[in-house]
Design a protein around this motif. Structure first.
Motif, short mmCIF file in Angstrom:
data_model
loop_
_atom_site.label_atom_id
_atom_site.label_comp_id
_atom_site.label_asym_id
_atom_site.label_seq_id
_atom_site.Cartn_x
_atom_site.Cartn_y
_atom_site.Cartn_z
N GLU A 231 33.78 37.69 42.23
CA GLU A 231 34.50 38.93 42.49
C GLU A 231 34.83 39.01 43.98
O GLU A 231 33.97 38.80 44.83
N TYR A 232 36.11 39.27 44.27
CA TYR A 232 36.59 39.36 45.64
C TYR A 232 37.15 40.75 45.91
O TYR A 232 37.65 41.42 45.00
N ASN A 233 37.14 41.12 47.20
CA ASN A 233 37.89 42.31 47.58
C ASN A 233 39.34 41.92 47.80
O ASN A 233 39.74 40.77 47.57
N GLU A 234 40.17 42.86 48.28
CA GLU A 234 41.60 42.60 48.39
C GLU A 234 41.93 41.53 49.43
O GLU A 234 43.02 40.94 49.40
N ASN A 235 41.01 41.23 50.33
CA ASN A 235 41.21 40.18 51.33
C ASN A 235 40.51 38.87 50.95
O ASN A 235 40.37 37.98 51.78
N PHE A 236 40.06 38.80 49.71
CA PHE A 236 39.35 37.65 49.17
C PHE A 236 38.06 37.35 49.93
O PHE A 236 37.68 36.19 50.13
N LYS A 237 37.37 38.40 50.30
CA LYS A 237 35.99 38.28 50.74
C LYS A 237 35.10 38.39 49.50
O LYS A 237 35.23 39.31 48.70
#
Length: 364
Positions: A231-237
């Motif tokens: 699972e990533y946030n919108e910045n692919f962290k």
């Protein structure tokens, strides 16, 4: 960028809720109802062609198998559904126990993902392209991959609507990308590189089969070859991950857990945020012998009543295509019907509540 993406989703939810409040309060116009059932009549109107000009006939899989008698459930009448399989390029819409509409795309691979929107339009991936069509089979948007052989080759196997005018999809490639397109303007509004370790040309085809935007506006990515779901946030962290063999699909459930289908292990496992297993169904060991799949499940659907539906491609027209089980693993439906349908890779249950284009409402 974080602020821009947050504002985008906020505007989407606000505008969608405003549009809902402006509609007459009839069944299907409020969350919790079944909006796709309200538009299913559009598919049998006089203006809907049996075969559109853009279509290319696709036969069903030739099967000589006689399915066992007294199958659990109601056969094709169990659910209204939109149905595809990667080995049969005929999409089928089922309602009231019969196939009422089809869409054929000829030879070559392959259907993998499909959505009916609340306006009746259908969004699907076909490996070499992704498209949105109307019930009358008019193509209203299409994006083509780079189908050359070599380092520029790309494929698309997964998609998801965001509202009625935007689409998220993933391009498999030497640099995989998550894209969000505006289907009205044709513009790509988001283009993000997806982290991928040591990509090689031979791996492009099998990189991804499912990526989903969750109800929390994060990206849930199933790495089929790298044996993990992230699972990533919108910045692919990276926010969360879970290791499992060959995850074909993963869904973030409304209860916060994640439902993952492992094609290699023939199982679907529900895990919580700590990675603990809270439910699991193994299609090799938990299915009675007469109803065994002949190929591993690829995706599943969690229904509002807690039941789970599994899909199977079968094997050369043998074995069941769909099964439905309760939370306590009781088998309530077996669909074994090669006369009317091809193999099953994905299914959207239309009589289940929720607006498909609002992330998190359709658990398929």
């Amino acid at each position: 960028m974080r602020a821009k993406v947050a504002v985008f989703f906020l505007i989407f939810h606000l505008s969608y809720n405003v549009s809902l409040s402006q509609k007459k309060a009839t069944p299907g116009n409020v969350p919790g109802k079944t909006p796709c059932m309200d538009v299913i009549g559009l598919f049998t109107l006089p203006n809907v062609p049996l075969m559109a000009a853009e279509e290319e006939f696709s036969p069903l899989i030739n099967s000589t198998e006689n399915p066992p008698g007294n199958l659990p459930g109601k056969g094709l009448a169990q659910h209204s559904m939109l149905y595809i399989g990667e080995n049969c390029n005929r999409m089928s819409l089922v309602n009231e126990g019969r196939v009422i509409w089809t869409y054929s795309t000829g030879t070559g691979p392959e259907y993998d993902d499909v959505w009916m929107l609340s306006n009746g339009n259908i969004l699907f991936t076909r490996m070499q392209y992704i498209a949105e069509i109307t019930p009358a089979k008019k193509v209203v948007w299409r994006y083509d991959c780079n189908n050359t052989h070599g380092p520029e080759h790309t494929e698309v196997h997964t998609c998801q609507p965001i509202g009625l005018n935007k689409v998220m999809f993933v391009l498999n490639g030497l640099q995989p990308k998550l894209m969000i397109a505006n289907t009205k303007t044709g513009k790509i509004e988001v283009e993000k590189n997806i982290p991928y370790e040591r990509p090689e040309p031979k791996d492009i085809h099998a990189q991804f089969r499912r990526v989903r935007i969750t109800g929390s506006n994060t990206y849930l990515v199933s790495y089929l070859l790298q044996n993990r779901v992230v699972e990533y946030n919108e910045n692919f962290k990276e926010l969360w991950s879970y290791n499992i063999s060959s995850p074909w699909a993963a869904i973030r459930l409304k209860n916060g857990n994640t439902l993952i289908t492992s094609e290699k292990e023939w199982l679907t496992r529900e895990v919580n945020s700590q990675g603990n297993t809270v439910w699991e169904f193994n299609c090799k060991t938990d299915l009675p012998a007469p109803y065994q799949f002949t190929s591993a499940p690829q995706s599943c659907t969690r229904l509002a009543n807690g039941n789970t539906i599994f899909t199977s491609r079968g094997k050369q027209g043998t074995g069941p295509q769909l099964i439905e089980v309760t939370p306590d693993k009781k088998l309530v439906w077996v669909l074994h019907d090669w006369q009317h349908l091809g193999d099953a890779s994905a299914v959207q249950i239309l009589d289940d509540p929720g607006f498909p284009e609002i992330p998190g409402q359709s658990e398929h």
